[in-house]
Each structure stands twice: as C-alpha cells, then as structure tokens.
Design an enzyme around this catalytic site. Structure first.
Site, PDB file in Angstrom:
ATOM      1  N   HIS A   1     -31.643 -18.132  13.958  1.00 55.36           N
ATOM      2  CA  HIS A   1     -31.351 -18.969  15.108  1.00 55.36           C
ATOM      3  C   HIS A   1     -29.931 -19.515  15.043  1.00 55.36           C
ATOM      4  CE1 HIS A   1     -35.634 -19.174  16.345  1.00 55.36           C
ATOM      5  NE2 HIS A   1     -35.817 -19.014  15.064  1.00 55.36           N
TER       6      HIS A   1
ATOM      7  N   ASP B   1     -37.305  -9.391  18.045  1.00 57.68           N
ATOM      8  CA  ASP B   1     -37.302 -10.853  18.000  1.00 57.68           C
ATOM      9  C   ASP B   1     -36.392 -11.304  19.141  1.00 57.68           C
ATOM     10  OD1 ASP B   1     -37.825 -13.438  17.190  1.00 57.68           O
ATOM     11  OD2 ASP B   1     -37.458 -13.038  15.079  1.00 57.68           O
TER      12      ASP B   1
END
Length: 515
Positions: A314, A387
C-alpha cells in the site's frame, strides 16, 4: 479558472483564458494553478514545439485532477495548432469529468454519444462492441460507495460494465443491512456479480462482532493448533458469514509462509498459518473445503508470497532476490498441493517483484510468473485475480492504463481496481483490443474462466437473488483428529483457548484496501 461561456466561438474559448493568463501578474509564488496554465498556454500558442501528450496530461493532473477545465484548455490549444489526434483524448477526458461542456470542435461533435474508447474502436461494429464490452465488464472488480447505490456505480452496473464488487468496512453496518445492500447490487447487474470480501480472520476481517457476526480468530492462532478439523470449521464459519451477507468470493486464505520479518504486513498482523509449508498446505486445504461446503469461492493469496517483503504494498513496491528454486521448494508448495487435489478455483497475486523470475514487473503484472510458473509449471486452470491496482506498489510506477494492459496480457482474469475507475478500465481495454495491443483471445480466455467459475458455484443460475441460508449443524464432536494431534478434551480446550487468545488481535489501521 472560471468556466468558459458556452456561446463563445472556439478560438475565443482558447484565446480568452490564454490572454488572461498573459496579463495576470503572478508574484511571490501565488496562484500556482494559474502559473502552470499560463506556461501551458504560452507554450502552445507561441511555439511549434509543443509538449508531448504525456506531458500535457501530467500538467493537467497536477493542476486540477478533478476538474475538466485544464483538460479542455489543453485540448483547445492543441486543436488550434492543427493537432487533432493529440487533442482528442483531452476533450474526451474533459467530457468524462463534465458531460455538460458546451462548445466542442466540429470533429468532436459526436464525442458525447460515442463509446469514448478511441477512434480505433469506432472500427468495431455495434454488435462487436457490445460483445467486447460484455466480456471486459466481467473482468472488472471495483469497490462500491457507502451503504447506498447511486450515481456512476449504478449506471455502470446497469450497463453490465462491472463483473464483481469488493466490500469494505464502509459498506457494512449490520448483517441485515449488508445483505440487503448486496441484493441491491445484484438487482442492478444484468449478469450476477462476484461479491468479494477479505474475511481472513483476526485483524483482517470485514464482518465483525459489532455487525452481528461471530468472532473469526487469526490464521496464526489456527496454525498453532495444527488441527485439520479446526481448520475445516474455520473455513465453514467464514464461508457461512459470507453466505449470510450474500457474498460469494472470499479473498482468503492467506497461504504465505511466515518468515517472521518484523515489518512484513503478513507477520505483523498474524495473517499466516505458520512457517511450515506442509502444515500450511494441509490446513489451507481444509479451510477451502469448509468454505466450499457453504458454496463460497476461496481465493488463495498472495501468489507466490507477500511475506518475503518488508515493504507494505500500500506504500511502495518491494523486490526480492530469492531464487526461483527456493520459491518452488517452499512458497509454491501450498498452491501445488491444492492444485493437485483440485481444491483451488481462484488465486490472488502479490505485488512483489521477484528478480530471479521477472526483474521488470511485479508478480501481478508478470507473464513469466503467471503463464510460465503458475499455469504451466503448477498446472493451474482457475481464476487469476490481481491485488488492487490502485495500491502504491503499482500506481507509483505505472499509469493505470499501462498496468491494466500489462495485467491482461500477463494473464490476469479479474482486475481489482478500487474507487471510481471502471469507465477508464473499460475504455482502456476496448481501445487496446481495437488497436491490437491486447489480443482478443486474452479477453475470451478470461471471460470463459470467469463464466465457468460463476456457473460452477451457481452464481449465474441463481439469478440476482441471495440464496436462502441453509442452517448447518455444528459438529460438536468433529474436532477429533487422527495422527499426531491429540483427540483428548485437554487438547481441544488448549486449541480453542489459543484461538480465542489470538482473536483479540487489534484491527488494521491501514485503510480500507488491505488484502
């Protein structure tokens, strides 16, 4: 910048803002937006050596990423210089941001009603375009806003441009509320949706006690017990929770081996079943079997592994120098076992770059990792899910359009792109297929796999309704196992106590897109 008057002729629409910029004193670094636009207009009107389109686009994004004004200004500048093809994408971007824009150049008068993908896409017949969009739509998985459906998401769902949604904390208040919300999502989609959620257990679980669901302990706790029957019950419970909410795809279990790296997002939040690949394989297979008993799809993740990296995807991209031999010996093992026993219908990919396999792309964008290792060497035939392509590991290094095309060409079936990017994903892939950058067979292969899995789990057959939840009797005595695990009551108590202890792991505080 003030919006332009609709009645102005085209040349005034471009010249007036440029004139204002040329005659506006800008001192002490103030009015950064006007400064940048001043330089853009000056460059466009006073020199034949204009910026490449990529630099124009970067300028527009820096100025006002949510405003149509800079895109319209730059489009007008390029158009007046005679660079129609360069101007086209800027006008189309401006139209997407503000459909009510008034005057446009004559050659763009049809842009409002066109598909918006590209000039090349106009070569497709209406039937071909409809079929292509339908197939691409099934490949797109997005997040949805809040607890009510409206606006762009509703329009995109109704158009069939979304094949799956992922639920986050923002979508969930109570068990009944989320079930009703999912039903609304399904009612608005012509093709029944994948409804995905991260229900790993422990720190990463969307359905929680405050929503009316039972506690689901961490995988680390479960792994410590090494108890196969507990693993089955764990999978059954998580599957039942999804079923009660109307979801049908669990982005779990995590089968990464725990390498105990202190900053690893896997180790730090107790998301792994342990450090023994054989134990992980056995327990993960039982978890999947439990989910399947509730007709819920399990997606093992993060292929080949996320735990080898100490960088949070992230926040940035991680690289690993681990050899392909070591990956095959250790990290591939849980996937190999489940593939061999036909336990695996979906796999989610890691955003880590494995230099020994593909030094140029992370696993989620790597044809070598997906096609050579996962599909050819391991014999995997199920769904490949990216993802989130909006994680920093991807978006800091690749524009969205680049990552989408690369992912599909690499072999990704489902593109997980959170927020409101479904139109860009659709336009990008239509344009890429029409121009030959993405072979149509890639779209067809992904569509076939998606349709097969949706059919296998009855998603297509059951229409747009949530299936009635069938009560499953709790196997009070099914905790007993054979082999090296004790079947006595003391062992059971110890195992359950361990699960209870680890279920108190604090929640993640890393945003809503942790997967």
């Amino acid at each position: 910048m003030a919006p332009m008057n609709k009645g102005l002729p085209l040349f005034l629409a471009a010249l007036v803002p440029a004139f204002l910029f040329f005659n506006t004193p800008l001192t002490n670094g103030r009015h950064q937006l006007a400064n940048l636009q001043f330089e853009a207009a000056k460059k466009a009107f006073n020199t034949q050596d204009y910026f490449p389109s990529q630099q124009w686009a970067q300028l527009a994004r820096l100025n006002a990423p949510e405003s149509a004004a800079p895109w319209l200004l730059i489009g007008n500048c390029l158009y007046l210089q005679g660079h129609d093809s360069q101007a086209l994408p800027f006008f189309q971007t401006a139209l997407r941001m503000d459909p009510k824009i008034g005057h446009l150049p004559p050659f763009l008068n049809q842009a409002r009603d066109r598909d918006g993908a590209s000039v090349a896409a106009s070569k497709l017949t209406s039937g071909q375009l409809y079929s292509l969009r339908k197939k691409i739509g099934q490949m797109i998985m997005v997040s949805v806003p809040g607890t009510e459906l409206s606006g762009q998401k509703k329009a995109m769902l109704n158009a069939g441009w979304i094949g799956g949604v992922i639920l986050f904390n923002q979508n969930i208040k109570t068990k009944d509320q989320v079930a009703q919300y999912v039903e609304t999502l399904q009612d608005n989609s012509p093709t029944p949706l994948f409804v995905a959620v991260d229900q790993e257990g422990g720190a990463v679980r969307r359905f929680r006690e405050e929503h009316g669901f039972k506690t689901l302990p961490s995988l680390a706790a479960l792994g410590q017990t090494q108890n196969s029957n507990l693993a089955y019950r764990f999978g059954l419970l998580s599957g039942r929770q999804l079923k009660e909410a109307g979801a049908n795809l669990n982005l779990a279990p995590v089968v990464d081996i725990d390498y105990a790296l202190p900053d690893s997002i896997i180790s730090k939040y107790h998301r792994s079943l342990g450090n023994n690949p054989e134990v992980i394989s056995r327990l993960a297979s039982e978890i999947v079997r439990g989910m399947r008993s509730q007709n819920v799809i399990a997606a093992a993740k993060h292929f080949p592994t996320q735990s080898i990296a100490s960088v949070n995807p992230h926040e940035g991209v991680a690289t690993s120098g681990i050899s392909s031999q070591e990956l095959e010996r250790w990290d591939f093992l849980p996937y190999r076992r489940m593939i061999e026993t036909n336990q695996l219908d979906a796999v989610m990919l890691s955003h880590v770059i494995y230099k020994s396999i593909d030094p140029n792309f992370p696993a989620s964008l790597s044809p070598e990792m997906i096609q050579n290792f996962l599909r050819r060497k391991l014999g995997y035939k199920g769904l490949v899910i990216s993802d989130d392509l909006r994680m920093d590991a991807i978006k800091r290094h690749y524009p969205l359009e680049v990552s989408i095309v690369q992912a599909v060409n690499a072999g990704v079936d489902i593109l997980l792109v959170t927020d409101n990017f479904e139109r860009r994903v659709m336009d990008t892939l239509v344009r890429a297929v029409a121009s030959g950058k993405v072979p149509l067979r890639k779209i067809d292969e992904a569509y076939a796999r998606i349709s097969r899995i949706k059919s296998k789990y009855g998603i297509l057959a059951r229409g747009n309704r949530i299936p009635k939840v069938v009560a499953v009797k709790s196997p009070r005595n099914s905790i007993q196992t054979t082999g090296r695990h004790s079947t006595g009551s003391a062992a059971k108590s110890t195992a359950l106590a361990s699960l209870d202890r680890f279920s108190q792991t604090p929640s993640l505080s890393l945003g809503t897109t942790i997967k």
